[in-house]
Design a protein around this motif. Sequence first.
Motif, short mmCIF file in Angstrom:
data_model
loop_
_atom_site.label_atom_id
_atom_site.label_comp_id
_atom_site.label_asym_id
_atom_site.label_seq_id
_atom_site.Cartn_x
_atom_site.Cartn_y
_atom_site.Cartn_z
N ASP A 154 6.39 3.11 -3.49
CA ASP A 154 6.98 4.27 -3.88
C ASP A 154 7.58 4.16 -5.28
N PRO A 155 7.19 4.78 -6.28
CA PRO A 155 7.92 4.61 -7.41
C PRO A 155 9.33 4.84 -7.55
N GLU B 284 -0.33 6.00 -9.42
CA GLU B 284 -0.61 5.81 -8.03
C GLU B 284 -1.39 6.69 -7.55
N LYS B 285 -1.37 7.86 -7.93
CA LYS B 285 -2.23 9.16 -7.58
C LYS B 285 -3.58 8.85 -7.98
N ARG C 221 2.40 -2.23 -11.94
CA ARG C 221 3.67 -1.48 -11.54
C ARG C 221 4.90 -1.81 -12.10
N ASN D 199 4.06 7.73 -10.93
CA ASN D 199 3.25 8.66 -9.91
C ASN D 199 2.18 9.25 -10.24
N SER E 75 -4.46 3.63 -8.80
CA SER E 75 -3.92 2.53 -8.38
C SER E 75 -5.38 2.16 -7.22
N ASP F 149 0.81 -1.21 0.11
CA ASP F 149 -0.12 0.01 0.11
C ASP F 149 0.93 1.22 -0.24
#
Length: 187
Positions: free
Chosen positions: A32-33, A75-76, A97, A72, A79, A29
């Motif tokens: 971090d890319p 993810e923002k 990912r 990023n 995801s 969870d």
Amino acid sequence: LEGGSADELSLLERGVSSYEGKWSMLNTDDFDPKVFIEKIMESDPIVKGLYAMGTQQMVNIPVRVHTYMVMNQFEKYFSKRFRSMKWSSDITLGFMRMFLALHDIGKGLDEDEHVATKKIIQELYDGGKIPFNENQFTIALALVNGDPMGHYMRGWTEIDEAKGKILANQKASGLSKEEFFRLLTVY
């Protein structure tokens, strides 16, 4: 990417993806890319060199920076929703990912970026350096096979040609039309 443990490699040889061990961060969870890209660069000098190259179309920023920005944004904006969507068993957050980390790895080379990216993904897969199973590998190659939607949106191709290429890539992926298009629009 350095090959994993003997157990991880035997899983790869049997066509079963392994997002455990050194790849476990792909499923967390708090992913971090930037940390992940640094980990990839530390583990393989060739990939490190490819990430350091400048992109041809993107104001010559390093591929690493472009990849980080794409990951990023995923993810923002995607995801959390991605986890809740219904996908076939091969489409996992870990797969997505890893795919995004590699989706433009050939962008800084002199040859066509999509052809170069496919070759690099092929070499990493053949070397057991990425955790894709055979289906995930096939899906990844289909997703990076050109950019028909982007070419259409830029006015570089007609809609029927873009549609034909998207359908050909979808067929090559082995996914349903709906699932392939959802993946295509997320990435």
